[in-house]
Structures are given as C-alpha cells and as structure tokens.
Design an enzyme around this catalytic site. Structure first.
Site, PDB file in Angstrom:
ATOM      1  N   ASP A  69     -10.043   6.021  12.863  1.00  0.00           N
ATOM      2  CA  ASP A  69      -8.869   5.756  12.022  1.00  0.00           C
ATOM      3  C   ASP A  69      -7.747   5.095  12.821  1.00  0.00           C
ATOM      4  O   ASP A  69      -6.972   4.311  12.266  1.00  0.00           O
ATOM      5  CB  ASP A  69      -8.377   7.028  11.323  1.00  0.00           C
ATOM      6  CG  ASP A  69      -7.752   6.700   9.974  1.00  0.00           C
ATOM      7  OD1 ASP A  69      -8.349   5.894   9.230  1.00  0.00           O
ATOM      8  OD2 ASP A  69      -6.666   7.211   9.664  1.00  0.00           O
ATOM      9  N   GLU A  92       3.221   6.340  13.432  1.00  0.00           N
ATOM     10  CA  GLU A  92       1.852   6.793  13.183  1.00  0.00           C
ATOM     11  C   GLU A  92       0.926   6.467  14.358  1.00  0.00           C
ATOM     12  O   GLU A  92       0.102   7.287  14.757  1.00  0.00           O
ATOM     13  CB  GLU A  92       1.326   6.145  11.894  1.00  0.00           C
ATOM     14  CG  GLU A  92       0.016   6.739  11.433  1.00  0.00           C
ATOM     15  CD  GLU A  92      -0.173   6.554   9.946  1.00  0.00           C
ATOM     16  OE1 GLU A  92       0.689   7.057   9.192  1.00  0.00           O
ATOM     17  OE2 GLU A  92      -1.143   5.908   9.548  1.00  0.00           O
ATOM     18  N   GLU A 125      -3.473   3.846   0.386  1.00  0.00           N
ATOM     19  CA  GLU A 125      -2.589   4.970   0.708  1.00  0.00           C
ATOM     20  C   GLU A 125      -2.868   6.183  -0.175  1.00  0.00           C
ATOM     21  O   GLU A 125      -2.823   7.328   0.283  1.00  0.00           O
ATOM     22  CB  GLU A 125      -1.116   4.543   0.561  1.00  0.00           C
ATOM     23  CG  GLU A 125      -0.681   3.402   1.467  1.00  0.00           C
ATOM     24  CD  GLU A 125      -0.646   3.764   2.957  1.00  0.00           C
ATOM     25  OE1 GLU A 125      -1.599   4.380   3.464  1.00  0.00           O
ATOM     26  OE2 GLU A 125       0.339   3.380   3.616  1.00  0.00           O
ATOM     27  N   GLU A 164     -13.527   3.201   1.376  1.00  0.00           N
ATOM     28  CA  GLU A 164     -13.059   4.530   1.788  1.00  0.00           C
ATOM     29  C   GLU A 164     -14.214   5.528   1.848  1.00  0.00           C
ATOM     30  O   GLU A 164     -14.302   6.337   2.773  1.00  0.00           O
ATOM     31  CB  GLU A 164     -11.956   5.043   0.843  1.00  0.00           C
ATOM     32  CG  GLU A 164     -10.627   4.297   0.970  1.00  0.00           C
ATOM     33  CD  GLU A 164      -9.841   4.647   2.251  1.00  0.00           C
ATOM     34  OE1 GLU A 164     -10.135   5.658   2.921  1.00  0.00           O
ATOM     35  OE2 GLU A 164      -8.929   3.864   2.575  1.00  0.00           O
TER      36      GLU A 164
HETATM   37  C1  HMH Z   1      -9.427   4.540   6.324  1.00  0.00           C
HETATM   38  N1  HMH Z   1      -7.592   4.655   4.732  1.00  0.00           N
HETATM   39  C2  HMH Z   1      -8.003   4.796   5.997  1.00  0.00           C
HETATM   40  N2  HMH Z   1      -7.166   5.166   6.970  1.00  0.00           N
HETATM   41  C3  HMH Z   1      -5.859   5.392   6.689  1.00  0.00           C
HETATM   42  N3  HMH Z   1      -5.030   5.773   7.698  1.00  0.00           N
HETATM   43  C4  HMH Z   1      -5.386   5.262   5.367  1.00  0.00           C
HETATM   44  C5  HMH Z   1      -6.305   4.878   4.408  1.00  0.00           C
HETATM   45  C6  HMH Z   1      -3.955   5.540   4.985  1.00  0.00           C
HETATM   46  O1  HMH Z   1      -3.069   4.741   5.638  1.00  0.00           O
END
Ligand code: HMH
Length: 221
Positions: free
Chosen positions: A47, A88, A140, A210
């Site tokens: 991520d 972040e 999001e 996702e």
């Molecule tokens: C894969 N989808 C993914 N990572 C993230 N951090 C978000 C959405 C949200 O910003």
C-alpha cells in the site's frame, strides 16, 4: 430521476461487487482478530507503493478540477486530500519500521502494478474530470468503508492494528469521502450520458482492482 444520487444508485445496482471490495475476507479477518500478520505486513508494504503512485493521480485530479470544475470548493477538497498524503507517507514509514517491513526493497506485485497502471491511465488529459473524480471517490470510499467496519462495536480488531484502521475508518475521513461523493454526484448530474457511462465503468474498475489488491495481500498471488 428516482431522487437518489447517481453514486448511491450505482452502489445499490452493483451491490455484490461493492461488497466484495468493502467486506473482503482480509478486512473481515482484521475485524475478527484472526488476520495473518505476514499478510498484514505484505499489505502495508504494497500500500505504501500504491499511495506513492496515488500522489500524481490526485495531482491530475486537482489539475482537472482547476480547469474543468464549475465550483471553486472542489479544488479545496482535492488539495486538502493531496496535502494529507504527505503525512500519510510519513505514517507508512513509521508503521513499516514498527513491523520491520522494508519499504525500499519491497517490489510491487502484479495486482498493484496493474492498479497503478490504471491510475496512470486516468491521469491522462484525455480523461475527463467527471471520470477521474468518480474513480477518486470510489478509491477512498472502499478504504473508508472497509476500515470503518474494523472499528465498529463488537469488532475484535487487534490493538496493534487499530491505528491503521483509524487512518481510513475515522469519521473525518468519512466526511472527506462524502465531500468527494458530493462533487462526483454534482458533476454526474450535468454530464452527457456517454461520460456518465464511462464514470460508471471507472467505478466498477476501481472495485475490481481493490478486490485484487486485497487478494494479493491475503497471499493469493
Ligand atoms: C489500494 N486503495 C488502496 N490503497 C489506499 N491507500 C486507498 C485505496 C485509500 O487511499
């Protein structure tokens, strides 16, 4: 019109795939306190790579808002989101060192590369603001809904994962998602039907990327 916003209509219409993205077994395992820690660490490393690629995507949405939006407050919402990515990325670094995840030697896996390539395609100037902002909302919202589930009363999320869940599951992030949803719905209401169709396809693509991203974290690929 049925009185419902376009995004709400889509979420209902595509409920099965929407739930596969927002109630994935990986998230349910966090919520039940049974998550595999190596899987969580894999998700964290992947991520971070995703969020780094999300920065230029969101910058492209900002640019489109400046050029194509008829409401000056859109730019402020998007700029706020972009600015918060700085914090972040720092959070990922400190979290990774806590879990002994080596971010700089983590290679992006296939599902991640494919998702990042999709983000790059949306950043093209040929893609309209309507399509890009719809994808932004979906990206999001999947995280917001997923991690909020892990914070609900009755969930057994392990204490060391609460901070991660709060990052996307908190009420402020929920408000932010609603602001983006409001932008998307306002644009979709005025958009020609071919653009609405493209935005719906982008929404469905995000859900499928996702799901693949969560699967990758679970160790399926
Ligand atoms: C894969 N989808 C993914 N990572 C993230 N951090 C978000 C959405 C949200 O910003």
């Amino acid at each position: 019109a049925n009185g419902k916003s376009t995004t709400a209509t889509w979420t209902n219409l595509h409920r099965p795939i929407y739930e596969r993205a927002t109630r994935h077994p990986f998230i349910l395992a966090i919520r039940e306190g049974t998550v595999d820690i190596p899987a969580f660490k894999r998700w964290l490393g992947q991520d971070y790579i995703f969020v780094r690629d999300f920065v230029p995507f969101l910058a492209s949405v900002l640019l489109k808002a400046c050029k194509q939006s008829d409401d000056p407050s859109d730019m402020e919402v998007i700029l706020g989101g972009l600015a918060s990515l700085s914090d972040e990325l720092s959070w990922f670094k400190s979290e990774a060192s806590k879990w002994d995840v080596h971010l700089y030697t983590t290679a992006p896996q296939k599902a991640n590369l494919e998702y990042c390539r999709f983000l790059q395609s949306l950043a093209s100037p040929e893609v309209s603001y309507i399509v890009a902002v719809t994808a932004f909302w979906a990206i999001e919202t999947v995280y917001q809904e997923s991690f909020a589930l892990c914070l609900e009363s009755g969930s057994e999320t392990p204490a060391e994962l609460i901070d991660t869940c709060r990052r996307w599951g908190n009420a402020g992030f929920g408000q932010y998602c609603q602001s983006i949803q409001g932008i998307a719905d306002r644009c979709l209401e005025k958009a020609p039907s071919d653009e609405v169709k493209k935005a719906e396809e982008a929404f469905l693509s995000v859900l499928s990327y996702e799901i693949n991203f969560w699967n990758m974290s679970c160790g399926e690929s």
